[in-house]
Design a protein around this motif. Structure first.
Motif, short mmCIF file in Angstrom:
data_model
loop_
_atom_site.label_atom_id
_atom_site.label_comp_id
_atom_site.label_asym_id
_atom_site.label_seq_id
_atom_site.Cartn_x
_atom_site.Cartn_y
_atom_site.Cartn_z
N ALA A 5 0.83 -1.20 0.00
CA ALA A 5 0.00 0.00 0.00
C ALA A 5 0.86 1.26 0.00
O ALA A 5 0.61 2.20 -0.75
CB ALA A 5 -0.93 -0.01 1.21
N LYS A 6 1.89 1.27 0.84
CA LYS A 6 2.75 2.45 0.91
C LYS A 6 3.48 2.69 -0.40
O LYS A 6 3.60 3.83 -0.86
CB LYS A 6 3.76 2.28 2.05
N TRP B 241 5.46 16.01 6.38
CA TRP B 241 4.71 15.09 5.52
C TRP B 241 5.03 13.66 5.94
O TRP B 241 6.17 13.36 6.32
CB TRP B 241 5.10 15.29 4.06
N GLY B 242 4.05 12.77 5.83
CA GLY B 242 4.31 11.38 6.17
C GLY B 242 3.18 10.47 5.71
O GLY B 242 2.14 10.92 5.22
N ILE B 243 3.42 9.19 5.86
CA ILE B 243 2.42 8.16 5.58
C ILE B 243 2.26 7.33 6.84
O ILE B 243 3.25 6.82 7.38
CB ILE B 243 2.83 7.26 4.39
N ASP B 244 1.04 7.20 7.32
CA ASP B 244 0.78 6.51 8.57
C ASP B 244 0.42 5.05 8.29
O ASP B 244 -0.65 4.77 7.74
CB ASP B 244 -0.36 7.21 9.32
N SER C 134 -3.04 5.89 5.97
CA SER C 134 -3.46 7.26 5.68
C SER C 134 -2.24 8.16 5.59
O SER C 134 -1.14 7.80 6.04
CB SER C 134 -4.41 7.78 6.77
N LEU C 135 -2.45 9.31 4.99
CA LEU C 135 -1.40 10.32 4.97
C LEU C 135 -1.35 11.03 6.31
O LEU C 135 -2.35 11.14 7.01
CB LEU C 135 -1.67 11.33 3.86
#
Length: 435
Positions: free
Chosen positions: A155-156, A209-212, A222-223
């Motif tokens: 997914a990431k 900024w990141g991806i959770d 989620s972002l």
């Protein structure tokens, strides 16, 4: 006399095609609607993003507003105009057994929207949609319910690819959109800027900024940071405008019309494009719904899916969920629409993805027409009743992979089902409770 194709198309505001057959009738309709206008789902999370106070709403966070309920009733009236007629749903009466089945996600806004739509289609009948009371409905939330967990690395990787390869690439790509938002959103507040080491004044785009992917057992992705926040802000301003708030409260008085809202929604579209609409995430989320809809469309036929467990058979199946459901179905099906005043593939409050099944009374052949429909922003804001010249927008969608059919703008039902089944993930399916 049964409704013929020409009359059906005329009711939809479409011209009957040359050679339209008088023995083609409307056979079944499946409507998947987003809920109507609501306030923010988490106002406390929004507060730090603006130095100006946010407007107040007449209902708790996330619930359907009275304005949203009225707009949803008008959508129901629109469906009544389209589908209540001799031979299908008899006008002027409450639905007979087998005419209707309605089901919603358990959230207040989805249940209330379904009931509002029903009151528009069948006024005075007191109809209410069913729902599954479990914490995470496997139909509307298969990932969260554990039916279709995400492989977090896959997914990431899909999210990063959609962003252009990196978080920095996304920040660069959407810089102009953030600049437009900054003309309306004055913030974040000083505490938020200082917490991130950005001084007393900063810009939303400069927060981290990141991806959770820290959710348990692949049940969410989620972002984190600016794009997620900007998407939420843009959607809330759309809801302020569509929801009829005074002009001084729509984007703090800095949003003047629907065109201004559309500009801000570019960031909402961007967030959905890089998360929900990435192929892997979309398919894991949408397969359950699309499979059940395909089963429903086969009911009453001799196709294999007619015997599978699905929703109770009915002429009209109304499902009410979320824009996230519509976005993932749209991406999985590979269809696209653009309604006037909205970004591409936008999913306005109470907008709906509709599956219309038609039948040839001479041959017994069945066909499916796929449609997306929604009120314009100004129709929702002004609570404009559907009438000649003021009908909700309607786009007929072409499903890639479906061969041309004798009935214009349709697929043969068998081709439609085969195409849908080829696009979904069988490992993302599980039994669904409809009671």
């Amino acid at each position: 006399m049964r409704r013929v194709l020409a009359a059906f198309l005329a009711a939809c505001g479409l011209a009957a095609p040359v050679g339209a057959q008088a023995d083609i009738i409307l056979d079944k309709v499946v409507i998947f609607s987003r809920h109507g206008v609501r306030p923010p789902t988490d106002q406390k999370a929004l507060d730090p993003l603006s130095v100006d106070p946010w407007p107040t709403w007449p209902v708790p966070d996330g619930d359907l507003t009275p304005h949203g309920a009225t707009a949803a009733i008008l959508m129901g009236l629109h469906y009544r105009t389209l589908y209540a007629g001799p031979g299908f749903l008899e006008p002027g009466t409450c639905p007979a057994p087998g005419d209707l089945f309605a089901w919603a996600d358990k959230a207040e806004r989805t249940k209330a929207t379904a009931n509002a739509i029903l009151s528009g289609i069948f006024p005075g009948c007191g109809l209410q949609a069913g729902f599954d009371p479990k914490a995470a409905d496997a139909l509307f939330h298969p990932v969260a319910a554990g039916v279709a967990p995400l492989d977090e690395e896959v997914a990431k990787a899909g999210v990063l690819e959609a962003m252009g390869g990196s978080l920095q690439a996304a920040k660069t790509r959407y810089a102009a959109d953030f600049a437009s938002l900054a003309q309306v959103l004055h913030g974040p507040d000083r505490e938020t800027c200082a917490k991130e080491g950005l001084g007393k004044v900063c810009k939303l785009i400069d927060l981290p900024w990141g991806i959770d992917t820290d959710k348990s057992k692949g049940r969410d992705l989620s972002l984190k940071g600016p794009l997620q926040m900007a998407s939420t802000v843009a959607e809330v301003i759309r809801l302020e405008y569509s929801g009829g708030l005074p002009e001084a409260q729509v984007g703090w008085g800095r949003v003047k019309n629907a065109g201004d809202v559309k500009t801000l929604l570019s960031l909402h579209k961007a967030q959905y494009d890089v998360t929900l609409r990435t192929p892997y995430i979309a398919k894991r989320n949408a397969s359950q719904l699309l499979h059940q809809i395909a089963v429903a469309l086969q009911q009453g036929t001799d196709l294999p899916g007619a015997t599978e467990a699905g929703p109770p058979p009915s002429k009209l199946l109304l499902l009410v969920g979320h824009d996230t459901n519509i976005a993932t179905m749209q991406a999985t099906l590979g269809v696209s629409w653009t309604l006037s005043g909205y970004p591409e593939n936008d999913t306005p409050p109470a907008g709906a993805l509709i599956f219309e099944r038609l039948r040839d009374t001479q041959t017994g052949d069945r066909y499916v027409r796929l449609v997306y429909t929604a009120q314009t922003m100004d129709q929702i804001r002004r609570l404009t009743p559907p009438s000649t010249g003021a009908m909700p927008e309607r786009a007929v969608l072409a499903l890639p992979g479906c061969a041309p059919a004798p009935v214009p703008e349709t697929c043969r039902l068998s081709d439609f089902v085969q195409t849908v089944q080829s696009r979904i993930d069988p490992t993302a399916l599980a039994p669904v409770s409809w009671r």
